[in-house]
Scaffold this active site. Sequence first.
Site, short mmCIF file in Angstrom:
data_model
loop_
_atom_site.label_atom_id
_atom_site.label_comp_id
_atom_site.label_asym_id
_atom_site.label_seq_id
_atom_site.Cartn_x
_atom_site.Cartn_y
_atom_site.Cartn_z
CE LYS A 18 67.04 40.71 -17.73
NZ LYS A 18 65.59 40.44 -17.92
CE1 TYR A 55 47.82 36.95 -6.58
CE2 TYR A 55 46.69 38.92 -5.84
CZ TYR A 55 46.88 37.56 -5.78
OH TYR A 55 46.14 36.80 -4.91
CG ASP A 72 65.91 38.92 -10.45
OD1 ASP A 72 65.64 37.71 -10.39
OD2 ASP A 72 65.59 39.63 -11.42
CB ILE A 150 60.56 53.03 -25.25
CG1 ILE A 150 61.07 54.44 -25.52
CG2 ILE A 150 59.43 53.02 -24.22
CD1 ILE A 150 60.05 55.33 -26.20
N GLY A 396 52.10 39.45 4.84
CA GLY A 396 51.12 40.07 3.96
C GLY A 396 50.53 41.30 4.62
CB CYS A 423 55.62 39.05 8.93
SG CYS A 423 55.48 40.85 8.92
CG LEU A 424 49.27 38.48 8.22
CD1 LEU A 424 48.57 39.52 9.08
CD2 LEU A 424 48.75 38.53 6.78
CG HIS A 548 59.82 38.80 6.58
ND1 HIS A 548 58.79 38.25 5.83
CD2 HIS A 548 59.33 39.97 7.08
CE1 HIS A 548 57.74 39.05 5.88
NE2 HIS A 548 58.04 40.10 6.62
CD GLU A 550 60.44 35.22 4.66
OE1 GLU A 550 59.60 36.05 4.28
OE2 GLU A 550 60.53 34.83 5.84
#
EC number: 6.3.4.2
Length: 577
Positions: A18, A55, A72, A150, A396, A423-424, A548, A550
């Site tokens: 989506k 994960y 997204d 629900i 991370g 970063c890390l 970051h 990216e």
Amino acid sequence: MDPAFIFITGGVVSSLGKGIAAGAIGLLLKSRGISVVNQKFDPYLNGDPGTMNPYQHGEVFVTQDGGETDLDLGHYERFTDVPSSRFNSTTAGSVYRAILDRERAGGYGGATVQVIPHVTDEIQARIRAAAATTGARVVITEIGGTVGDIESLPFIEAIRQIRRVLGKERCLFIHLGLVPYLPSCGEMKTKPLQHSVKELLGLGVQPDVILCRSERHITDAVREKLSLFCNVERRAIVENVTARSIYEVPLLLEAEGLGALLCERLRLFDTCCGGQVARNLGAGGAQSAVLGAGGTVRTDGGLHPAAGQGAEPDLTAWRAMVRALYYPRRELTVALVGKYVSLADAYLSVSEALTAAGICHRARVDMRWIDAEEICSVQDAGHALADADALVIPGGFGVRGIEGMICAVSHARVQNLPYLGICLGMQIAVIEFARNVLLLASAHSREFAVDTPHPVVDLLPGCVDTPTGGSLRLGQYRCLLAEGSRARALYGRGEVWERHRHRYGLNAAYRARFEASALRPVGVDSDCGAVEVVEHGEHPWFFGVQFHPEFCSRPNRAHPLFRALVAAGLERKDSRS
């Protein structure tokens, strides 16, 4: 002009794409000169994705204003190139928290607080706020989850009420559902999607457009059947077939006539391309609409010339980008050593940034994911990275896999393997260099070893080491790059803005030692002076960045760091051949 709203729901199963569809629709409208904004509403009760397990949820996408949001939003930004904000990602948890805080403060005057109207009103207010704060002509809202769950009910009811007030000319529903193919009978089955639409109808929402998510091209018989039983016009039954790349999806949807259909239904013609209205692509134009000569899309009726009229989109650059992606002239292997490599979505923006850099060089980037825990020595790293042309260690948290990453960086430094630490990954480079070059054998980060005698990486001033949300340095900050540095040369300027998500950094007490070494700090925060970029002056290509990059990369505008990394990797590959 009053804004229009497009709502995208999903059915049958989750993970159908989506977010990709929402971003692609945003691109189709923007390519017609229509201003858009995308937003995501998730039905889970977490306050935001910031503390969720990678994960389970994938990466946390960081916005300019420091929002920890759903991945997204990364798709939205990469497709539309429209910056998002923290307010473009809403969870049920944040909605309920706002309502409960308001109730405790007496905001409801003692009234009984209920799902209807209070929760649905809060959802509607947030949906409308996107238009009010951005001035966008069209607001595209993705409703997370699957119809029938629900937890999604308040969101479905909220958009039903919006449609009741605004009407069909300002509010449009798109339902994306799976149309599976069964090899046993050689048929595509529409019943699951029919039942999903039936569930939606039972909640008072009639889809205007159905996106048929499928592995194969849907037939005319499937279109007719879905049109009849879902009460949707035949031309609004749109194929959403699996593509070789997600970046082809907008072109496939445009070839289906979706862009023109949306403009027609929402009466957007007057805002398209300065008011110039052109007929939608005619029959036989699907192939050129997607890739031009050598394209992959059928032309045997997949396009619907009856889709009406709408302004011709300007997708020339996008088509060229997809062609470059599909027809590379070279290839290279980039190894990624990380903690969450079993789920590619955990590093989604990194992989997309590498893909974009490959497109820039007409090269296919083969990404090799390596679990840091499987590397126990520098020798292990050498075996794992033997065929790699470049190495990336992404961000991370936590101690798991750290020693494996240090071994990987040691191999890259000694063997002149192009390296980008994010970063890390920058902190790992600092620790490895301190141990093996500065001879601080027990050097470490306080995040992983509180009692280390040489905390070369430490908490930044003002940050608190806590697992709870909101304790990180988040959002976009200005970085000043040193005169004469390679970093400044590859950016082409001395001041850059990048997005952050961390609480640790290079310990200022050790900065002088690094400045006197080969691994020099060359980028600092313009306000607090924290080190944000280090580069190895005696290595062909070795950078660590605390931010970051990216998150700011786009498929048709690769980030300078990734672009330069791929160039260095290609050069290394050529030198070894």
